[in-house]
Write a protein that holds these residues in place. Structure first.
Motif, PDB file in Angstrom:
ATOM      1  N   UNK A  70      52.680  83.590  55.625  1.00 52.45           N
ATOM      2  CA  UNK A  70      53.298  83.551  54.293  1.00 52.45           C
ATOM      3  C   UNK A  70      54.733  84.032  54.391  1.00 52.45           C
ATOM      4  N   UNK A  71      55.612  83.134  53.994  1.00 51.79           N
ATOM      5  CA  UNK A  71      57.037  83.440  54.044  1.00 51.79           C
ATOM      6  C   UNK A  71      57.559  83.349  52.620  1.00 51.79           C
ATOM      7  N   UNK A  72      58.339  84.327  52.197  1.00 50.52           N
ATOM      8  CA  UNK A  72      58.786  84.318  50.798  1.00 50.52           C
ATOM      9  C   UNK A  72      60.304  84.275  50.722  1.00 50.52           C
ATOM     10  N   UNK A  73      60.795  83.439  49.821  1.00 48.83           N
ATOM     11  CA  UNK A  73      62.233  83.293  49.615  1.00 48.83           C
ATOM     12  C   UNK A  73      62.645  84.120  48.403  1.00 48.83           C
ATOM     13  N   UNK A  74      63.572  85.058  48.615  1.00 47.20           N
ATOM     14  CA  UNK A  74      64.062  85.867  47.488  1.00 47.20           C
ATOM     15  C   UNK A  74      65.568  85.761  47.407  1.00 47.20           C
ATOM     16  N   UNK A  75      66.073  85.936  46.212  1.00 49.89           N
ATOM     17  CA  UNK A  75      67.518  85.899  46.024  1.00 49.89           C
ATOM     18  C   UNK A  75      67.850  85.548  44.589  1.00 49.89           C
ATOM     19  N   UNK A  76      69.128  85.701  44.250  1.00 49.71           N
ATOM     20  CA  UNK A  76      69.556  85.452  42.867  1.00 49.71           C
ATOM     21  C   UNK A  76      69.230  84.027  42.420  1.00 49.71           C
ATOM     22  N   UNK A 117      62.642  85.958  53.386  1.00 47.62           N
ATOM     23  CA  UNK A 117      63.947  85.335  53.578  1.00 47.62           C
ATOM     24  C   UNK A 117      64.838  85.730  52.414  1.00 47.62           C
ATOM     25  N   UNK A 118      65.791  86.626  52.686  1.00 42.20           N
ATOM     26  CA  UNK A 118      66.725  87.051  51.636  1.00 42.20           C
ATOM     27  C   UNK A 118      67.848  86.025  51.581  1.00 42.20           C
ATOM     28  N   UNK A 119      68.008  85.439  50.391  1.00 42.06           N
ATOM     29  CA  UNK A 119      68.929  84.310  50.286  1.00 42.06           C
ATOM     30  C   UNK A 119      70.071  84.615  49.337  1.00 42.06           C
ATOM     31  N   UNK A 120      71.264  84.235  49.725  1.00 41.03           N
ATOM     32  CA  UNK A 120      72.399  84.294  48.799  1.00 41.03           C
ATOM     33  C   UNK A 120      73.187  83.004  48.953  1.00 41.03           C
ATOM     34  N   UNK A 121      74.154  82.850  48.087  1.00 41.68           N
ATOM     35  CA  UNK A 121      74.976  81.654  48.144  1.00 41.68           C
ATOM     36  C   UNK A 121      76.373  82.058  48.584  1.00 41.68           C
ATOM     37  N   UNK A 122      76.889  81.379  49.584  1.00 42.57           N
ATOM     38  CA  UNK A 122      78.195  81.801  50.108  1.00 42.57           C
ATOM     39  C   UNK A 122      79.324  81.576  49.099  1.00 42.57           C
ATOM     40  N   UNK A 136      62.136  78.403  61.597  1.00 47.22           N
ATOM     41  CA  UNK A 136      61.526  78.621  62.912  1.00 47.22           C
ATOM     42  C   UNK A 136      61.792  80.036  63.405  1.00 47.22           C
ATOM     43  N   UNK A 137      62.972  80.503  63.125  1.00 47.82           N
ATOM     44  CA  UNK A 137      63.298  81.877  63.497  1.00 47.82           C
ATOM     45  C   UNK A 137      62.385  82.857  62.754  1.00 47.82           C
ATOM     46  N   UNK A 138      62.151  82.554  61.482  1.00 50.57           N
ATOM     47  CA  UNK A 138      61.270  83.414  60.689  1.00 50.57           C
ATOM     48  C   UNK A 138      59.889  83.475  61.345  1.00 50.57           C
ATOM     49  N   UNK A 139      59.399  82.314  61.766  1.00 45.61           N
ATOM     50  CA  UNK A 139      58.087  82.282  62.394  1.00 45.61           C
ATOM     51  C   UNK A 139      58.087  83.099  63.681  1.00 45.61           C
ATOM     52  N   UNK A 140      59.141  82.939  64.466  1.00 40.73           N
ATOM     53  CA  UNK A 140      59.208  83.697  65.722  1.00 40.73           C
ATOM     54  C   UNK A 140      59.182  85.197  65.452  1.00 40.73           C
ATOM     55  N   UNK A 141      59.886  85.582  64.436  1.00 39.01           N
ATOM     56  CA  UNK A 141      59.918  87.013  64.093  1.00 39.01           C
ATOM     57  C   UNK A 141      58.527  87.521  63.753  1.00 39.01           C
TER      58      UNK A 141
END
Lengths: 616, 201
Positions: B9-15, B84-89, B166-171
């Motif tokens: 389970x991978x979760x995307x968070x951010x504004x 996955x902490x997400x922001x917008x550049x 994929x990086x998330x999975x590896x972690x």
């Protein structure tokens, strides 16, 4: 307890479909014409007897009166009747069931069958009797498995208990449906969770039909899968052919703007002179005035002049020139198929008071009817005669929102009269159902094939009515699937976490609030098995609902026994029933201002506010 | 060797508006829709993939960024294997809020050892020309907050999206390896997520 539950479990005593075209000659056995009989274990002799008796009486009466029969009573059984071409349907319930409910049940059942199978004649040519028998059984069991006896009385949709659902989730559901509509081949749809409506863009009738397939698929999946492991996210997409009536389809295809204008006709209706509150004192000024809402009080003149629905009804039915009706239909035919429940129920007239009577009306007789109400009925009969004459072009004949002027005159000039005859066994009621029964039966021949697309995510189901070529359009299917999958997953997860509502503290009050427009019910009477406590409430509600349907001017009423009283009130859009539990009833037998029954209206107003029911 | 599929389970968070839903849709369906509604509450999609010869079903949870949906989304943080902490550049404020999102996640997901939990930081919308957050700035934040991997993505043109997941999975798998070593080798792994059962306070 047992005898309280029993009547519910056998809500329908009999149902059969009889094909008269199979029994023409003197030697033809009746059973050749029996397409389906419920309960299927009924001895064949008894099946023969019932079919031949009812079909015979039905035909005889309709031929004598030149109009259709809608209900028959045979001993302790009340039959809703439908005759179309050579087909004869009868659905028998106990006499306690309100006539409206019985007729509505049969209406729904036949509509359901046609929705999934197309016109009856055609489906019996294409399929074996056994196959179709299984479908009748399925549809019947679906309709009979109401959430509670109250749902059965009102024939309403099963909805989520919204008190516990975050409104944002309802918005989410509505947005999912809207997103699907971005594909032009998608007409409209609904979202169902555990067999209950979360959000719908369809009319209540159509929603109900769509839900049957969903439940069947679910049952099938349960049977094959057994118990699915929790946490496994099984998704399934399926589709099936369905048949819509032209007005249903027209309503779905019309852009939202037109839908607004068609629903506008209902607001125009509301703007018509409203019924004066006949029973103002009952709820507004609890005083010592005697029972003001007595349904027998003579308000007939007012009834004619102030009743918006009747006026429309009569007007449409009496419109003598086809041009006039056709003109009306161009503006509002979408509505014609989905009249509000209150309209629908207008057509079923008071019946309880005429039990043990055999009577029928004929316009060839010149004596005035038994009562004002029956006079009204006969006028409706004539309208139907007119309609039946114009077979095939029926949809153009209905105009429910036409001007309602001169109704009084119309009724007064009406030469149609009634005659009553006594008999101890049967009661016959005439076709007092100008719509949608007749309407739709005439339209069976012109049903349009569409497709029902169903996407299930565990307990959540997205059901969409789509154009038939949707299934050949891979791009569209993918678009709809992918645009909704994540949201459906999420919505399912959200709804899954909602804990069932905490049971109400018992012993306070019981209520039922019926929304006639959305065809939904809010109530604190829960569960399938109604206990001794709720039983009087359910019975009183049934009776009051019946009265509300039959007596259009009735707005408020109290039904009481020595021990308790149930208050009912209604307006154009809703009916509300309330019973205060506990507390010693002060009931002197004659109305006086200390009588606790008179505090019911104000109690209902206050108590129901927190359920979102506003009686002010 | 092993072909057993595990569900991560991978979760995307951010504004709100940084493109969490778009990232998920790009990764799972390889589509981009510029007219998505605001996400209400949570949504998720599953995706099967193979990372380092291990079969994995990734369950990607997309959440609503707006504050008013907070009570709807937070119950679903529990049981996450990766965040996955997400922001917008092109939105500096969304970058500044990363710390709050991390805190919110750790609190509601009831993470036992926050310093060991696998976070990945995504700077989305790199296709936009007017940047408000520089790569260096972002890398520095990741460095200071626990040495999180940082990816600059674009859901619109699919830049780096698959790489980031994929990086998330590896972690996650690496974190699991460390746990697995503590357990005798031939037992059935029932406690992949022991933290959710752990008592808080």
């Amino acid at each position: 307890m047992a005898e309280l539950i029993l009547p519910d479990s056998r809500r329908c005593h009999y149902f059969f479909l009889y094909d008269g075209s199979k029994v023409r000659g003197e030697d033809d056995p009746t059973r050749k014409g029996i397409c389906y009989f419920y309960p299927e274990e009924t001895p064949l002799d008894k099946q023969d007897l019932l079919c031949s008796q009812l079909a015979g009486v039905g035909r005889c009466v309709s031929e004598l009166s030149s109009s259709q029969v809608s209900t028959l009573r045979l001993r302790r059984c009340k039959f809703a009747i439908r005759m179309k071409d050579d087909f004869f349907w009868a659905l028998g319930c106990s006499v306690d069931t309100p006539t409206v409910s019985v007729c509505e049940l049969l209406h729904q059942l036949i509509n359901l069958f046609c929705f999934y199978n197309g016109p009856v004649r055609m489906s019996y040519e294409l399929n074996s009797r056994e196959t179709l028998a299984a479908r009748w059984t399925c549809f019947l069991s679906h309709l009979l498995s109401a959430q509670s006896p109250l749902h059965y009385i009102f024939s309403c949709l099963r909805t989520m208990d919204l008190t516990n659902v975050d409104p944002l989730l309802l918005l989410k559901a509505a947005l999912i449906l809207q997103a699907c509509q971005r594909c032009p081949l998608v007409l409209a749809g609904c979202i169902i969770f555990k067999g209950r409506v979360v959000s719908t863009q369809l009319s209540p009738e159509l929603t109900m039909k769509v839900m049957v397939h969903e439940r069947e698929m679910y049952n099938k999946a349960q049977r094959t899968n057994g118990t699915s492991a929790p946490g496994s996210f099984g998704c399934a997409v399926s589709s099936t052919g369905v048949f819509l009536t032209p007005p249903e389809l027209q309503h779905l295809r019309s852009p939202p703007v037109n839908k607004d204008s068609s629903s506008h006709s209902s607001s125009q209706k509301d703007a018509l002179p409203r019924r004066s509150r006949l029973s103002r004192t009952l709820s507004d000024t609890p005083s010592s005035e005697p029972e003001p809402s007595d349904p027998t009080s003579p308000h007939s003149s007012q009834k004619l002049s102030v009743h918006p629905h009747w006026s429309e009804l009569d007007n449409s039915v009496f419109s003598p020139t086809p041009t006039q009706s056709a003109a009306g239909s161009t503006t509002c035919s979408p509505r014609a198929q989905r009249p509000s429940s209150s309209q629908r129920r207008n057509s079923h007239k008071a019946e309880e008071e005429t039990l043990h009577k055999f009577y029928y009306q004929s316009f060839h007789d010149s004596t005035r009817g038994v009562s004002q109400i029956e006079g009204e009925e006969s006028s409706t009969c004539e309208g139907n005669l007119h309609l039946n004459g114009g077979d095939g072009a029926c949809e153009t004949e209905f105009d429910f929102s036409g001007p309602s002027a001169n109704v009084k005159t119309v009724s007064g000039d009406n030469e149609a009269c009634c005659r009553s005859t006594k008999d101890h066994m049967t009661e016959v009621k005439h076709l007092t159902l100008p719509h949608p029964h007749t309407l739709e039966s005439n339209e069976q021949s012109s049903l349009i094939a569409m497709t029902l697309y169903v996407h299930r995510v565990n307990s959540l189901v997205l059901a969409l009515l789509v154009e038939p070529h949707f299934l050949n359009d891979t791009a569209s299917i993918e678009e709809v699937y992918h645009s909704s999958l994540a949201s459906l997953n999420g919505l399912e997860a959200h709804l899954h976490t909602i804990s069932p509502a905490a049971p109400e503290p018992a012993g306070q009050y019981l209520f039922a609030h019926y929304d006639c427009i959305q065809n939904t019910l809010t109530t604190n009477v829960s569960g399938r098995a109604v206990g001794a406590l709720e039983h009087p409430f359910v019975r009183a509600t049934s009776l009051l609902h019946s009265h509300f349907c039959s007596t259009e001017t009735l707005q408020e009423a109290i039904i009481r026994s020595a021990g308790t009283a149930v208050y009912g009130t209604r307006n154009v859009a809703q009916e509300t029933f309330f019973q205060q539990l506990g507390g010693p009833p002060r009931n002197s037998g004659i109305p006086n201002h200390q009588d606790s029954a008179f505090s019911l209206p104000s109690k209902a107003r206050h108590r129901l506010l927190k359920h979102g029911v506003n009686l002010l | 060797m092993t072909t057993k599929t595990s569900l991560l389970k991978v979760i995307l968070l951010g504004d709100g508006g940084v493109g969490k839903s778009s990232i998920m849709n790009r990764y799972v369906t390889n589509k981009f829709d510029a007219h998505l509604f605001h996400t209400i509450g949570v949504e998720f999609l599953n995706k099967d993939l193979e990372v380092d010869s291990r079969q994995v079903t990734l369950q990607i949870w997309d959440t609503a960024g707006q504050e008013r949906f907070r009570s709807l989304r937070t119950p679903f943080y529990r049981g996450s294997d990766c965040c996955l902490l997400t922001f917008s550049v092109d939105d500096h404020q969304s970058f500044l809020n990363l710390g709050n999102w991390k805190k919110e996640f750790i609190y509601y997901a009831d993470v036992k050892e926050p310093e060991k939990f696998p976070f990945v930081v995504l700077g989305n919308k790199v296709d936009v020309t007017e940047r408000q957050v520089s790569t260096e700035e972002a890398r520095q934040w990741c460095q200071e907050n626990g040495d999180y991997p940082y990816y600059e993505t674009s859901a619109k043109d699919a830049t780096n999206v698959a790489v980031a997941f994929e990086e998330a999975v590896r972690r996650v798998l690496a974190a699991e390896e460390r746990t697995v070593h503590l357990i005798p080798t031939d037992t059935v792994k029932l406690h992949r997520k022991p933290r959710s059962a752990a008592a808080c306070c």
